[in-house]
Design a protein around this motif. Structure first.
Motif, short mmCIF file in Angstrom:
data_model
loop_
_atom_site.label_atom_id
_atom_site.label_comp_id
_atom_site.label_asym_id
_atom_site.label_seq_id
_atom_site.Cartn_x
_atom_site.Cartn_y
_atom_site.Cartn_z
N GLU A 77 4.00 -0.94 3.65
CA GLU A 77 3.36 0.37 3.55
C GLU A 77 4.40 1.38 3.11
O GLU A 77 5.37 1.64 3.85
CB GLU A 77 2.76 0.78 4.90
CG GLU A 77 2.29 2.21 5.00
CD GLU A 77 1.12 2.57 4.07
OE1 GLU A 77 1.07 3.73 3.63
OE2 GLU A 77 0.29 1.69 3.79
N LEU A 78 4.22 1.95 1.93
CA LEU A 78 5.11 2.99 1.43
C LEU A 78 4.63 4.33 1.95
O LEU A 78 3.44 4.57 2.07
CB LEU A 78 5.15 3.00 -0.09
CG LEU A 78 5.48 1.68 -0.79
CD1 LEU A 78 5.54 1.90 -2.29
CD2 LEU A 78 6.74 1.07 -0.25
N LYS A 79 5.57 5.21 2.24
CA LYS A 79 5.21 6.53 2.78
C LYS A 79 5.58 7.63 1.82
O LYS A 79 6.43 7.55 1.04
CB LYS A 79 5.91 6.74 4.11
CG LYS A 79 5.47 5.67 5.12
CD LYS A 79 6.22 5.89 6.42
CE LYS A 79 6.00 4.87 7.48
NZ LYS A 79 5.01 3.99 7.56
N THR A 86 16.43 3.04 -2.11
CA THR A 86 15.30 2.56 -1.32
C THR A 86 15.68 2.46 0.16
O THR A 86 16.82 2.14 0.50
CB THR A 86 14.78 1.20 -1.82
OG1 THR A 86 13.61 0.85 -1.08
CG2 THR A 86 15.82 0.10 -1.69
N ILE A 94 4.14 6.58 -6.99
CA ILE A 94 4.91 6.51 -5.74
C ILE A 94 6.23 7.25 -5.92
O ILE A 94 6.68 7.45 -7.05
CB ILE A 94 5.14 5.05 -5.30
CG1 ILE A 94 5.99 4.31 -6.34
CG2 ILE A 94 3.81 4.34 -5.06
CD1 ILE A 94 6.45 2.93 -5.90
N TYR A 148 11.80 4.37 -4.28
CA TYR A 148 11.42 2.97 -4.02
C TYR A 148 11.83 2.04 -5.17
O TYR A 148 11.99 0.85 -4.97
CB TYR A 148 9.93 2.84 -3.76
CG TYR A 148 9.51 3.44 -2.44
CD1 TYR A 148 9.98 2.92 -1.25
CD2 TYR A 148 8.65 4.53 -2.40
CE1 TYR A 148 9.60 3.47 -0.03
CE2 TYR A 148 8.27 5.09 -1.19
CZ TYR A 148 8.75 4.55 -0.02
OH TYR A 148 8.38 5.09 1.20
N LYS A 173 2.87 -6.84 5.45
CA LYS A 173 2.27 -5.55 5.11
C LYS A 173 3.40 -4.60 4.75
O LYS A 173 4.19 -4.22 5.60
CB LYS A 173 1.47 -4.98 6.28
CG LYS A 173 0.42 -5.91 6.86
CD LYS A 173 -0.78 -6.01 5.95
CE LYS A 173 -1.87 -6.80 6.65
NZ LYS A 173 -2.44 -7.81 5.85
N THR A 223 0.83 -1.20 0.00
CA THR A 223 0.00 0.00 0.00
C THR A 223 0.87 1.25 0.00
O THR A 223 2.03 1.22 0.40
CB THR A 223 -0.93 0.05 1.22
OG1 THR A 223 -0.14 -0.01 2.41
CG2 THR A 223 -1.94 -1.10 1.21
N TYR A 224 0.28 2.34 -0.46
CA TYR A 224 0.92 3.66 -0.42
C TYR A 224 -0.10 4.64 0.12
O TYR A 224 -1.19 4.76 -0.44
CB TYR A 224 1.39 4.07 -1.80
CG TYR A 224 1.97 5.47 -1.87
CD1 TYR A 224 3.10 5.83 -1.13
CD2 TYR A 224 1.40 6.44 -2.68
CE1 TYR A 224 3.64 7.09 -1.19
CE2 TYR A 224 1.93 7.72 -2.75
CZ TYR A 224 3.05 8.04 -2.00
OH TYR A 224 3.57 9.31 -2.06
N GLN A 225 0.24 5.28 1.23
CA GLN A 225 -0.67 6.20 1.91
C GLN A 225 -2.04 5.54 2.14
O GLN A 225 -3.08 6.14 1.95
CB GLN A 225 -0.81 7.50 1.11
CG GLN A 225 0.50 8.25 0.99
CD GLN A 225 0.41 9.52 0.17
OE1 GLN A 225 -0.53 9.70 -0.60
NE2 GLN A 225 1.39 10.38 0.33
N GLY A 226 -1.98 4.27 2.54
CA GLY A 226 -3.19 3.53 2.88
C GLY A 226 -3.95 2.94 1.71
O GLY A 226 -4.93 2.22 1.91
#
Length: 149
Positions: A147-149, A130, A120, A124, A145, A39-42
């Motif tokens: 999760e990218l920020k 990265t 994104i 990354y 999980k 996921t990215y930003q949820g």
């Protein structure tokens, strides 16, 4: 005598390269199951390639995310897993293909290439930039999980 030499030469020439067992086979990596959600930003990321790059230089494990961001990594074969150990993780857009590959012509104009639904940060996708790392235990990971920020 001349005929027999010709026959020997022809046999030698035609026998070269006929699969005499000198083919190098790739080493199969010992792998464990690895799957998860990206996921990215949820938001789930669709059509992104997740790559686990082992610190010791072994073959990478890769998987492509589906519409819900789920992926399963494969190293020796599709979905067979990743080698245990520490990995650098990269994530890059992997546009879906709609052709059969045999009749497809290359796209020379980058503006005509498919675009990701969610963009994104570029770090990354670069193994040198990265900041994602993942330890894969010998038991594997089946609900990871990312999760990218």
């Amino acid at each position: 005598m001349r005929f027999s030499r010709l026959v020997v030469v022809l046999l030698l020439v035609t026998g070269m390269g006929c699969g005499s067992g000198n083919t190098v086979k790739p080493t199969l990596e010992k792998v464990v199951p690895v799957s998860g959600t990206l996921t990215y930003q949820g938001k789930p990321l669709e059509n992104y390639q997740v790559s686990f790059l082992p610190d010791d230089g072994r073959r990478a494990a890769v998987g492509i995310t589906d519409a819900s961001g789920k992926f399963t990594l494969g190293t020796n074969d599709l979905g067979d897993g990743a080698p245990p150990g520490k990995h650098k993780v990269t994530v890059t857009f992997a546009p879906p293909t709609t052709d059969d590959g045999a009749t497809a012509s290359p796209i020379d104009d980058p503006s005509l290439l498919p675009k990701p639904k969610v963009v994104i940060p570029s770090n990354y996708g670069d193994p040198l930039k990265t900041d994602l790392f993942q330890e894969v235990p010998s038991s594997g990971l089946t609900d990871l999980k990312l999760e990218l920020k």
